[in-house]
Design an enzyme around this catalytic site. Structure first.
Site, PDB file in Angstrom:
ATOM      1  N   ILE A  13       4.426  -9.643 -14.555  1.00 43.57           N
ATOM      2  CA  ILE A  13       4.619  -8.935 -15.831  1.00 43.57           C
ATOM      3  C   ILE A  13       5.256  -7.569 -15.578  1.00 43.57           C
ATOM      4  CG2 ILE A  13       3.506  -8.174 -17.964  1.00 43.57           C
ATOM      5  CD1 ILE A  13       1.176 -10.105 -17.275  1.00 43.57           C
ATOM      6  N   ASN A  33       1.482  -2.671  -3.545  1.00 50.76           N
ATOM      7  CA  ASN A  33       1.168  -2.903  -2.119  1.00 50.76           C
ATOM      8  C   ASN A  33       1.700  -4.260  -1.646  1.00 50.76           C
ATOM      9  OD1 ASN A  33      -0.606  -4.767  -3.181  1.00 50.76           O
ATOM     10  ND2 ASN A  33      -2.453  -3.874  -2.283  1.00 50.76           N
ATOM     11  N   LEU A  34       2.395  -4.972  -2.515  1.00 49.04           N
ATOM     12  CA  LEU A  34       3.039  -6.268  -2.208  1.00 49.04           C
ATOM     13  C   LEU A  34       2.029  -7.331  -1.793  1.00 49.04           C
ATOM     14  CD1 LEU A  34       6.270  -4.988  -0.365  1.00 49.04           C
ATOM     15  CD2 LEU A  34       5.992  -5.553  -2.787  1.00 49.04           C
ATOM     16  N   SER A 125      -6.841  -7.846 -20.953  1.00 52.55           N
ATOM     17  CA  SER A 125      -6.692  -9.296 -21.070  1.00 52.55           C
ATOM     18  C   SER A 125      -7.519  -9.822 -22.225  1.00 52.55           C
ATOM     19  CB  SER A 125      -7.188  -9.928 -19.768  1.00 52.55           C
ATOM     20  OG  SER A 125      -7.358 -11.312 -19.922  1.00 52.55           O
ATOM     21  N   TYR A 149     -13.588 -10.966 -12.440  1.00 57.13           N
ATOM     22  CA  TYR A 149     -12.269 -10.517 -12.896  1.00 57.13           C
ATOM     23  C   TYR A 149     -12.374  -9.988 -14.330  1.00 57.13           C
ATOM     24  CZ  TYR A 149      -7.679 -10.778 -15.046  1.00 57.13           C
ATOM     25  OH  TYR A 149      -6.549 -10.467 -15.761  1.00 57.13           O
ATOM     26  N   LYS A 153     -11.931  -5.965 -16.269  1.00 60.45           N
ATOM     27  CA  LYS A 153     -11.166  -5.554 -17.454  1.00 60.45           C
ATOM     28  C   LYS A 153     -12.089  -4.871 -18.475  1.00 60.45           C
ATOM     29  CE  LYS A 153      -7.199  -7.155 -16.028  1.00 60.45           C
ATOM     30  NZ  LYS A 153      -6.279  -6.202 -15.408  1.00 60.45           N
ATOM     31  N   PHE A 178      -2.519 -12.233 -24.068  1.00 60.10           N
ATOM     32  CA  PHE A 178      -2.988 -13.609 -24.175  1.00 60.10           C
ATOM     33  C   PHE A 178      -2.388 -14.381 -22.990  1.00 60.10           C
ATOM     34  CE2 PHE A 178      -6.015 -13.827 -27.557  1.00 60.10           C
ATOM     35  CZ  PHE A 178      -6.018 -12.486 -27.909  1.00 60.10           C
ATOM     36  N   ASN A 199      -2.895 -21.663 -12.823  1.00 62.00           N
ATOM     37  CA  ASN A 199      -2.537 -21.586 -14.247  1.00 62.00           C
ATOM     38  C   ASN A 199      -1.631 -22.744 -14.642  1.00 62.00           C
ATOM     39  OD1 ASN A 199      -2.615 -18.248 -13.468  1.00 62.00           O
ATOM     40  ND2 ASN A 199      -3.957 -19.070 -15.039  1.00 62.00           N
ATOM     41  N   LEU A 200      -1.658 -23.038 -15.941  1.00 63.09           N
ATOM     42  CA  LEU A 200      -1.017 -24.253 -16.440  1.00 63.09           C
ATOM     43  C   LEU A 200       0.496 -24.316 -16.145  1.00 63.09           C
ATOM     44  CD1 LEU A 200      -1.321 -26.873 -18.056  1.00 63.09           C
ATOM     45  CD2 LEU A 200      -0.896 -25.539 -20.134  1.00 63.09           C
ATOM     46  N   ARG A 292     -12.742 -27.616 -17.156  1.00 60.80           N
ATOM     47  CA  ARG A 292     -12.848 -26.653 -16.056  1.00 60.80           C
ATOM     48  C   ARG A 292     -13.950 -25.650 -16.404  1.00 60.80           C
ATOM     49  NH1 ARG A 292      -7.429 -23.262 -14.630  1.00 60.80           N
ATOM     50  NH2 ARG A 292      -7.868 -22.421 -16.704  1.00 60.80           N
TER      51      ARG A 292
HETATM   52  P1  NAD Z   1       0.789 -10.086 -10.378  1.00 58.50           P
HETATM   53  O1  NAD Z   1      -0.185 -10.451  -9.322  1.00 58.50           O
HETATM   54  O2  NAD Z   1       2.111 -10.761 -10.392  1.00 58.50           O
HETATM   55  O3  NAD Z   1       1.040  -8.500 -10.364  1.00 58.50           O
HETATM   56  C1  NAD Z   1       0.042  -7.586  -9.964  1.00 58.50           C
HETATM   57  C2  NAD Z   1       0.646  -6.708  -8.878  1.00 58.50           C
HETATM   58  O4  NAD Z   1      -0.334  -5.754  -8.436  1.00 58.50           O
HETATM   59  C3  NAD Z   1       1.082  -7.508  -7.641  1.00 58.50           C
HETATM   60  O5  NAD Z   1       2.449  -7.250  -7.390  1.00 58.50           O
HETATM   61  C4  NAD Z   1       0.193  -6.976  -6.516  1.00 58.50           C
HETATM   62  O6  NAD Z   1       0.870  -6.938  -5.283  1.00 58.50           O
HETATM   63  C5  NAD Z   1      -0.187  -5.590  -7.037  1.00 58.50           C
HETATM   64  N1  NAD Z   1      -1.446  -5.047  -6.520  1.00 58.50           N
HETATM   65  C6  NAD Z   1      -2.668  -5.641  -6.488  1.00 58.50           C
HETATM   66  N2  NAD Z   1      -3.573  -4.807  -5.948  1.00 58.50           N
HETATM   67  C7  NAD Z   1      -2.913  -3.651  -5.627  1.00 58.50           C
HETATM   68  C8  NAD Z   1      -3.307  -2.423  -5.034  1.00 58.50           C
HETATM   69  N3  NAD Z   1      -4.556  -2.205  -4.600  1.00 58.50           N
HETATM   70  N4  NAD Z   1      -2.377  -1.452  -4.876  1.00 58.50           N
HETATM   71  C9  NAD Z   1      -1.092  -1.652  -5.269  1.00 58.50           C
HETATM   72  N5  NAD Z   1      -0.668  -2.805  -5.823  1.00 58.50           N
HETATM   73  C10 NAD Z   1      -1.564  -3.791  -6.011  1.00 58.50           C
HETATM   74  O7  NAD Z   1       0.052 -10.274 -11.777  1.00 58.50           O
HETATM   75  P2  NAD Z   1       0.611 -10.237 -13.269  1.00 58.50           P
HETATM   76  O8  NAD Z   1       0.460 -11.591 -13.834  1.00 58.50           O
HETATM   77  O9  NAD Z   1       1.919  -9.559 -13.323  1.00 58.50           O
HETATM   78  O10 NAD Z   1      -0.521  -9.331 -13.934  1.00 58.50           O
HETATM   79  C11 NAD Z   1      -0.365  -7.929 -14.117  1.00 58.50           C
HETATM   80  C12 NAD Z   1      -1.621  -7.381 -14.767  1.00 58.50           C
HETATM   81  O11 NAD Z   1      -1.829  -8.057 -16.008  1.00 58.50           O
HETATM   82  C13 NAD Z   1      -2.884  -7.583 -13.944  1.00 58.50           C
HETATM   83  O12 NAD Z   1      -3.692  -6.415 -14.089  1.00 58.50           O
HETATM   84  C14 NAD Z   1      -3.552  -8.769 -14.616  1.00 58.50           C
HETATM   85  O13 NAD Z   1      -4.946  -8.748 -14.459  1.00 58.50           O
HETATM   86  C15 NAD Z   1      -3.148  -8.560 -16.064  1.00 58.50           C
HETATM   87  N6  NAD Z   1      -3.166  -9.818 -16.850  1.00 58.50           N
HETATM   88  C16 NAD Z   1      -2.407 -10.881 -16.439  1.00 58.50           C
HETATM   89  C17 NAD Z   1      -2.443 -12.084 -17.171  1.00 58.50           C
HETATM   90  C18 NAD Z   1      -1.649 -13.285 -16.727  1.00 58.50           C
HETATM   91  O14 NAD Z   1      -1.924 -14.390 -17.208  1.00 58.50           O
HETATM   92  N7  NAD Z   1      -0.636 -13.146 -15.861  1.00 58.50           N
HETATM   93  C19 NAD Z   1      -3.248 -12.185 -18.315  1.00 58.50           C
HETATM   94  C20 NAD Z   1      -3.975 -11.075 -18.710  1.00 58.50           C
HETATM   95  C21 NAD Z   1      -3.935  -9.896 -17.968  1.00 58.50           C
HETATM   96  N1  UFG Z   2      -5.139 -26.198 -17.654  1.00 58.24           N
HETATM   97  C1  UFG Z   2      -5.100 -27.534 -17.326  1.00 58.24           C
HETATM   98  N2  UFG Z   2      -4.716 -27.867 -16.057  1.00 58.24           N
HETATM   99  C2  UFG Z   2      -4.379 -26.938 -15.116  1.00 58.24           C
HETATM  100  C3  UFG Z   2      -4.418 -25.569 -15.471  1.00 58.24           C
HETATM  101  C4  UFG Z   2      -4.811 -25.232 -16.752  1.00 58.24           C
HETATM  102  O1  UFG Z   2      -5.398 -28.388 -18.144  1.00 58.24           O
HETATM  103  O2  UFG Z   2      -4.052 -27.308 -13.973  1.00 58.24           O
HETATM  104  C5  UFG Z   2      -5.524 -25.828 -19.031  1.00 58.24           C
HETATM  105  C6  UFG Z   2      -6.777 -24.967 -19.103  1.00 58.24           C
HETATM  106  O3  UFG Z   2      -7.926 -25.757 -19.129  1.00 58.24           O
HETATM  107  C7  UFG Z   2      -6.526 -24.168 -20.396  1.00 58.24           C
HETATM  108  C8  UFG Z   2      -5.002 -24.014 -20.432  1.00 58.24           C
HETATM  109  O4  UFG Z   2      -4.481 -25.024 -19.574  1.00 58.24           O
HETATM  110  O5  UFG Z   2      -6.909 -24.943 -21.514  1.00 58.24           O
HETATM  111  C9  UFG Z   2      -4.524 -22.654 -19.936  1.00 58.24           C
HETATM  112  O6  UFG Z   2      -5.076 -22.394 -18.651  1.00 58.24           O
HETATM  113  P1  UFG Z   2      -4.543 -21.205 -17.720  1.00 58.24           P
HETATM  114  O7  UFG Z   2      -5.301 -21.293 -16.436  1.00 58.24           O
HETATM  115  O8  UFG Z   2      -3.061 -21.224 -17.661  1.00 58.24           O
HETATM  116  O9  UFG Z   2      -4.942 -19.900 -18.541  1.00 58.24           O
HETATM  117  P2  UFG Z   2      -6.378 -19.395 -19.075  1.00 58.24           P
HETATM  118  O10 UFG Z   2      -6.282 -19.360 -20.575  1.00 58.24           O
HETATM  119  O11 UFG Z   2      -7.470 -20.141 -18.482  1.00 58.24           O
HETATM  120  O12 UFG Z   2      -6.425 -17.914 -18.475  1.00 58.24           O
HETATM  121  C10 UFG Z   2      -5.337 -17.005 -18.528  1.00 58.24           C
HETATM  122  C11 UFG Z   2      -5.370 -16.105 -17.295  1.00 58.24           C
HETATM  123  C12 UFG Z   2      -6.591 -15.238 -17.307  1.00 58.24           C
HETATM  124  C13 UFG Z   2      -6.646 -14.474 -18.596  1.00 58.24           C
HETATM  125  C14 UFG Z   2      -6.576 -15.408 -19.769  1.00 58.24           C
HETATM  126  C15 UFG Z   2      -6.513 -14.651 -21.064  1.00 58.24           C
HETATM  127  O13 UFG Z   2      -5.405 -16.887 -16.115  1.00 58.24           O
HETATM  128  O14 UFG Z   2      -6.521 -14.297 -16.267  1.00 58.24           O
HETATM  129  O15 UFG Z   2      -5.409 -16.237 -19.682  1.00 58.24           O
HETATM  130  O16 UFG Z   2      -5.447 -13.753 -21.023  1.00 58.24           O
HETATM  131  F1  UFG Z   2      -7.794 -13.772 -18.643  1.00 58.24           F
END
Ligand code: NAD
Ligand code: UFG
Length: 336
Positions: A13, A33-34, A125, A149, A153, A178, A199-200, A292
């Protein structure tokens, strides 16, 4: 134009948000921090935008590394993405999650205070709505969590709320995402998880590539129209634009403001599978599997607050999200 520090800016993101910030004219400094991303993201962001940005390989747990960034740059605001995000892993490694996400954020707030920087956009989240609220979720609902996790948040939101009460110069927008999916339409940046995806969409993408055999659909007995789980999928580019709107709002208003970023519309797992099949012109093999642990039946946003406060609204359809995900996947089959 203002200088924005983007923590976690090489991630999924964060990288899309850097593109939107640069295109809106902001100067961007990335810190990551990659641990879950590649520095190559920075080159890709430069290619997409034709603009330069600074990158620091730095860790939130290392205060002196963050101090250096604030000393070398006049930071006007922070967008804070950095964090660990795998729900299952957080259950197995709670201390690592609390330390990285919470200690890391406290360190960041501390450094910001020393440098009189008090404008903050935080990646929260929809997970903070827990299991007892009923969709559509509104920002005034009580928050809770079911795993470490999610608790990070909930706790970070509380910390930021308290900081705003203690110091009225602070302005925080906590964006409750979302389900972000899709990729930049160029196919240069996208989602790139390590190992077997949880994730899906990343899982479906690997099935479409032929790297995984079939998708397990977790549960077909939910009280939903087709029995599979319903989520509010939002295009990552729409989500990224939402950060630019939130930032503008944060510059103009003091206080703590939680805001949903979703479309307000739910799609089932089977609807997503069908949309992805159309996007990639392949069959996605799937089999029903038990629910799940920790999953809820239905999650989607009431998206009206973001529209009212920021004038922002998601635009993309689920079909476009799947097309952009597939475009990124075929262009980068081994990731970045
Ligand atoms: P991502 O893992 O792609 O990005 C997170 C980045 O943070 C990574 O590049 C990682 O290297 C870096 N990082 C982690 N710990 C660190 C540290 N100690 N110091 C410096 N860098 C660090 O994840 P994303 O999907 O882009 O998510 C970004 C944010 O959005 C996260 O806080 C995540 O919890 C939140 N979020 C994501 C989702 C989702 O579905 N992707 C949903 C809700 C909230
Ligand atoms: N699902 C499957 N098969 C899979 C993976 C997921 O059927 O292999 C289903 C899940 O049961 C769910 C839907 O697909 O019904 C979405 O699942 P995701 O794992 O893609 O996403 P979640 O809604 O479970 O969770 C995501 C992020 C969380 C975040 C949440 C709300 O992973 O970090 O959205 O933002 F908190």
């Amino acid at each position: 134009m203002n200088n924005i520090l983007v923590t976690g800016g090489t991630g999924f993101i964060g990288s899309h948000t850097c593109v939107e910030l640069l295109e809106a004219g902001y100067n961007v400094i990335v810190m990551d921090n990659l641990s879950n991303s590649k520095e190559e993201s920075i080159n890709r962001i430069k290619t997409i935008t034709g603009r330069d940005l600074k990158f620091y390989k730095a860790d939130m747990l290392n205060i002196s590394e963050m101090e250096q960034i604030f000393e070398e740059n006049q930071i006007d605001a922070v967008i804070h993405f950095a964090g660990l995000k795998a729900v299952g892993e957080s259950v197995a490694k709670p201390v690592e999650y609390y330390n990285n996400n919470i200690t890391g954020t406290l360190n960041l707030i501390d450094v910001m205070r020393r440098h009189s920087c008090s404008t903050f956009v935080f990646s929260s989240s929809a997970t903070v709505y827990g299991v007892t609220n009923k969709a559509p979720y509104t920002e005034d609902m009580p928050t809770s969590a079911t795993n470490p996790y999610g608790y990070t948040k909930v706790m970070i939101e509380q910390i930021l709320r308290d900081v705003c009460v203690a110091d009225p110069s602070w302005s925080v927008v906590a964006l409750r995402y979302f389900n972000p999916i899709g990729a930049h339409h160029s196919g240069l940046i996208g989602e790139n998880p390590n190992g077997i995806p949880n994730n899906l969409i990343p899982y479906i993408a690997q099935v479409a590539l032929g790297k995984l055999e079939k998708l397990s659909v977790y549960g077909n007995d939910y009280p939903t129209p087709d029995g599979t789980g319903v989520r509010d999928y939002i295009h990552v580019a729409d989500l990224a634009k939402g950060h630019v709107y939130a930032l503008r709002y944060a510059f103009e208003h003091k206080n703590f403001e939680p805001v949903n970023l979703g479309t307000g519309k739910g799609s089932s797992v089977l609807e997503i599978v069908n949309a992805y099949e159309k996007a990639c012109s392949k069959e996605i093999k799937r089999a029903f599997a038990p629910r799940r642990a920790g999953d809820i039946a239905v999650s989607f946003a009431d998206a009206s607050k973001a529209k009212k406060l920021f004038g922002w609204q998601a635009q993309s359809t689920v079909e476009q999200m799947c097309e952009d995900s597939w475009n990124f996947t075929i262009k980068n089959p081994e990731g970045l």
